[in-house]
Design a protein around this motif. Structure first.
Motif, PDB file in Angstrom:
ATOM      1  N   PHE A  84      61.185 -23.837  18.437  1.00  0.00           N
ATOM      2  CA  PHE A  84      59.989 -24.666  18.876  1.00  0.00           C
ATOM      3  C   PHE A  84      59.184 -25.109  17.792  1.00  0.00           C
ATOM      4  N   ASP A  85      59.600 -24.493  16.613  1.00  0.00           N
ATOM      5  CA  ASP A  85      58.668 -25.022  15.345  1.00  0.00           C
ATOM      6  C   ASP A  85      59.422 -24.691  14.219  1.00  0.00           C
ATOM      7  N   PRO A  86      60.721 -25.147  14.118  1.00  0.00           N
ATOM      8  CA  PRO A  86      61.572 -25.226  12.961  1.00  0.00           C
ATOM      9  C   PRO A  86      60.963 -25.337  11.472  1.00  0.00           C
ATOM     10  N   LEU A  87      60.134 -26.166  11.404  1.00  0.00           N
ATOM     11  CA  LEU A  87      59.549 -26.598  10.078  1.00  0.00           C
ATOM     12  C   LEU A  87      58.217 -25.991   9.828  1.00  0.00           C
ATOM     13  N   HIS A  88      57.857 -24.827  10.695  1.00  0.00           N
ATOM     14  CA  HIS A  88      56.609 -24.143  10.569  1.00  0.00           C
ATOM     15  C   HIS A  88      55.414 -24.930  10.568  1.00  0.00           C
ATOM     16  N   GLU A  89      55.407 -26.104  11.111  1.00  0.00           N
ATOM     17  CA  GLU A  89      54.426 -26.924  11.276  1.00  0.00           C
ATOM     18  C   GLU A  89      52.862 -26.454  12.015  1.00  0.00           C
ATOM     19  N   ARG A  90      53.325 -25.503  13.030  1.00  0.00           N
ATOM     20  CA  ARG A  90      52.212 -24.881  13.832  1.00  0.00           C
ATOM     21  C   ARG A  90      52.170 -23.394  13.430  1.00  0.00           C
ATOM     22  N   GLU A  91      52.518 -22.999  11.925  1.00  0.00           N
ATOM     23  CA  GLU A  91      52.720 -21.429  11.906  1.00  0.00           C
ATOM     24  C   GLU A  91      51.314 -21.047  12.202  1.00  0.00           C
ATOM     25  N   ASP A  92      50.206 -21.697  11.444  1.00  0.00           N
ATOM     26  CA  ASP A  92      48.666 -21.003  11.676  1.00  0.00           C
ATOM     27  C   ASP A  92      48.580 -20.724  12.969  1.00  0.00           C
ATOM     28  N   ASP A  93      48.574 -21.864  13.872  1.00  0.00           N
ATOM     29  CA  ASP A  93      48.284 -21.904  15.117  1.00  0.00           C
ATOM     30  C   ASP A  93      48.870 -20.792  16.144  1.00  0.00           C
ATOM     31  N   ILE A  94      50.046 -20.549  15.639  1.00  0.00           N
ATOM     32  CA  ILE A  94      50.973 -19.601  16.526  1.00  0.00           C
ATOM     33  C   ILE A  94      50.586 -18.276  16.230  1.00  0.00           C
ATOM     34  N   PHE A  95      50.374 -17.853  14.827  1.00  0.00           N
ATOM     35  CA  PHE A  95      49.972 -16.557  14.613  1.00  0.00           C
ATOM     36  C   PHE A  95      48.731 -16.189  15.018  1.00  0.00           C
ATOM     37  N   THR A  96      47.688 -17.239  14.996  1.00  0.00           N
ATOM     38  CA  THR A  96      46.304 -17.229  15.605  1.00  0.00           C
ATOM     39  C   THR A  96      46.374 -16.648  16.944  1.00  0.00           C
ATOM     40  N   LYS A  97      47.257 -17.479  17.648  1.00  0.00           N
ATOM     41  CA  LYS A  97      47.327 -17.205  19.361  1.00  0.00           C
ATOM     42  C   LYS A  97      47.976 -15.675  19.395  1.00  0.00           C
ATOM     43  N   LEU A  98      48.930 -15.323  18.671  1.00  0.00           N
ATOM     44  CA  LEU A  98      49.333 -13.980  18.859  1.00  0.00           C
ATOM     45  C   LEU A  98      48.310 -12.980  18.421  1.00  0.00           C
ATOM     46  N   GLY A  99      47.375 -13.279  17.603  1.00  0.00           N
ATOM     47  CA  GLY A  99      46.247 -12.627  17.344  1.00  0.00           C
ATOM     48  C   GLY A  99      45.571 -12.079  18.653  1.00  0.00           C
ATOM     49  N   TYR A 100      45.446 -12.758  19.742  1.00  0.00           N
ATOM     50  CA  TYR A 100      44.814 -11.916  21.092  1.00  0.00           C
ATOM     51  C   TYR A 100      45.489 -11.017  21.460  1.00  0.00           C
ATOM     52  N   ILE A 101      46.963 -10.833  21.270  1.00  0.00           N
ATOM     53  CA  ILE A 101      47.709  -9.742  21.717  1.00  0.00           C
ATOM     54  C   ILE A 101      47.960  -8.831  20.590  1.00  0.00           C
ATOM     55  N   ASP A 102      47.299  -8.981  19.480  1.00  0.00           N
ATOM     56  CA  ASP A 102      47.270  -7.946  18.069  1.00  0.00           C
ATOM     57  C   ASP A 102      46.611  -6.640  18.250  1.00  0.00           C
ATOM     58  N   ILE A 128      56.649 -13.583  22.966  1.00  0.00           N
ATOM     59  CA  ILE A 128      56.483 -14.977  23.060  1.00  0.00           C
ATOM     60  C   ILE A 128      56.186 -15.662  24.369  1.00  0.00           C
ATOM     61  N   ARG A 129      56.222 -14.753  25.276  1.00  0.00           N
ATOM     62  CA  ARG A 129      56.020 -15.349  26.766  1.00  0.00           C
ATOM     63  C   ARG A 129      54.589 -15.811  27.015  1.00  0.00           C
ATOM     64  N   GLY A 130      54.540 -17.188  27.201  1.00  0.00           N
ATOM     65  CA  GLY A 130      53.015 -17.754  27.352  1.00  0.00           C
ATOM     66  C   GLY A 130      52.760 -18.366  25.914  1.00  0.00           C
ATOM     67  N   LEU A 131      53.405 -18.390  24.901  1.00  0.00           N
ATOM     68  CA  LEU A 131      52.965 -18.770  23.653  1.00  0.00           C
ATOM     69  C   LEU A 131      52.520 -20.217  23.537  1.00  0.00           C
ATOM     70  N   ASP A 132      53.339 -20.986  24.245  1.00  0.00           N
ATOM     71  CA  ASP A 132      53.085 -22.404  24.381  1.00  0.00           C
ATOM     72  C   ASP A 132      52.236 -22.987  25.624  1.00  0.00           C
ATOM     73  N   ASP A 133      51.670 -21.968  26.264  1.00  0.00           N
ATOM     74  CA  ASP A 133      50.800 -21.895  27.303  1.00  0.00           C
ATOM     75  C   ASP A 133      49.415 -21.725  26.985  1.00  0.00           C
ATOM     76  N   HIS A 134      48.479 -21.704  27.916  1.00  0.00           N
ATOM     77  CA  HIS A 134      46.964 -21.349  27.513  1.00  0.00           C
ATOM     78  C   HIS A 134      47.212 -19.942  27.238  1.00  0.00           C
ATOM     79  N   GLU A 135      46.022 -19.355  26.502  1.00  0.00           N
ATOM     80  CA  GLU A 135      46.330 -18.096  25.802  1.00  0.00           C
ATOM     81  C   GLU A 135      45.986 -16.845  26.906  1.00  0.00           C
ATOM     82  N   ASP A 136      45.308 -17.280  28.107  1.00  0.00           N
ATOM     83  CA  ASP A 136      44.981 -16.566  29.270  1.00  0.00           C
ATOM     84  C   ASP A 136      46.504 -16.129  29.941  1.00  0.00           C
ATOM     85  N   ASN A 137      47.652 -16.964  29.509  1.00  0.00           N
ATOM     86  CA  ASN A 137      48.879 -16.654  30.304  1.00  0.00           C
ATOM     87  C   ASN A 137      49.903 -15.978  29.361  1.00  0.00           C
ATOM     88  N   LEU A 138      49.293 -15.304  28.323  1.00  0.00           N
ATOM     89  CA  LEU A 138      50.346 -14.384  27.547  1.00  0.00           C
ATOM     90  C   LEU A 138      50.602 -13.308  28.326  1.00  0.00           C
TER      91      LEU A 138
END
Length: 320
Positions: free
Chosen positions: A235-253, A140-150
């Protein structure tokens, strides 16, 4: 057969559910370009640990974002011709291990490079604001930053850069560069061979860091994947950003990098693995288009797999 995941026949067809970002290929081409622009400034420092048959060095190089990365380098003493090299990667939060762990390969005429992941339990540098150990939370390091900073982007690039350094060593046969590791080490083995396609053979064991959404949906975002749950809770207790979060994790999948591999693959999986669920591992394996073999342990989880190390050595010797 007992199971904690899909039946084996379904696993063999499973293609993963974590999103792949639309610009995934451009993302990694940009990352590789950044890596290649870095002057690695390789330094070899003889270790106090030496043996009659092997020379041991601390190897340092500069990775992306200026981090000095450490690896243990063991090579056969008095080798008279170019020989194979194995690049080894450790489990999450660990380190390169003892010198003695590498001597079996050296006795067979292999050199060994074992990397410390930046910020984990070894001597590599994490330049994300601090020096030294940041231990975990790296998914999760960099997950709330630009994807180049993961952070795992940088770690994946370190693996490829180290393999490239290995290929350039005068004592190494560039046609016999191999990679291996278990758990996080298995993931980094896949990343290394995907981003440095000159790796000729690779042996990942129950790889981590693949199909994050599947792990979360199985309610296995705990143990090694606990930080996924932690991130949502903080950082997203209601999972309002769930799709965006998993998509960003897709860069390092790793499943999305797997089709870049060109070397021969020998992969190991335990079907009772609740740390890195089997389906997540199959998501990566099923996308590998290079020659591949899968060794399945029906009754084993995330633990020592009897015979796996022996079979890996035979694979690197060209016996299977």
């Amino acid at each position: 057969m007992p199971q904690i995941d899909m039946p084996l026949e379904q696993l063999k067809q499973y293609q993963g559910i974590n999103p792949r970002p639309d610009d995934f290929d451009a993302y990694w081409e940009r990352a590789i370009a950044e890596m290649r622009a870095v002057d690695p400034q390789v330094e070899l420092v003889p270790s106090p640990f030496q043996t009659p048959t092997a020379e041991c060095f601390d190897l340092y190089f500069t990775g992306v974002r200026g981090a000095r990365i450490h690896a243990k380098y063991v090579r056969p003493r008095n080798a008279t011709e170019p020989h194979p090299v194995v690049v080894l990667f450790h489990g999450y939060t660990g380190n390169a291990g003892d010198w003695a762990d590498k001597l079996a390969y050296a006795s067979l005429g292999f050199s060994v490079l074992a990397m410390d992941c930046r910020g984990q339990g070894g001597s590599s540098e994490d330049t994300g604001g601090v020096k030294g150990n940041t231990h975990d939370g790296h998914i999760i390091r960099g997950l709330d930053d630009h994807e180049d900073n993961l952070l795992f982007r940088h770690i994946f690039l370190d693996t490829a850069q180290l393999a490239g350094i290995a290929i350039g060593l005068p004592e190494v046969d560039p046609e016999r560069v191999y990679a291996a590791g278990a758990s996080q080490g298995g993931a980094l083995t896949i990343a290394c061979a995907a981003l440095e396609p000159r790796v000729k053979r690779l042996a990942p064991v129950y790889p981590f860091l693949t199909d994050y959404k599947r792990t979360w949906e199985m309610d296995l975002a705990k143990d090694a994947y606990q930080e996924l749950r932690t991130f949502f809770r903080h950082f997203d207790p209601l999972h309002e950003r769930e799709d965006d979060i998993f998509t960003k994790l897709g860069y390092i999948d790793l499943q999305h990098l797997a089709n870049r591999i060109r070397g021969d693959v020998l992969m190991f999986v335990g079907l009772m693995d609740t740390i890195c669920p089997p389906s997540t591992q199959f998501a990566a394996y099923n996308k590998i288009t290079a020659p591949k073999q899968l060794v399945v342990y029906p009754d084993f989880g995330h633990e020592h797999l009897p015979g796996a190390t022996d079979r890996t050595i035979r694979f690197f010797l060209g016996d299977n």
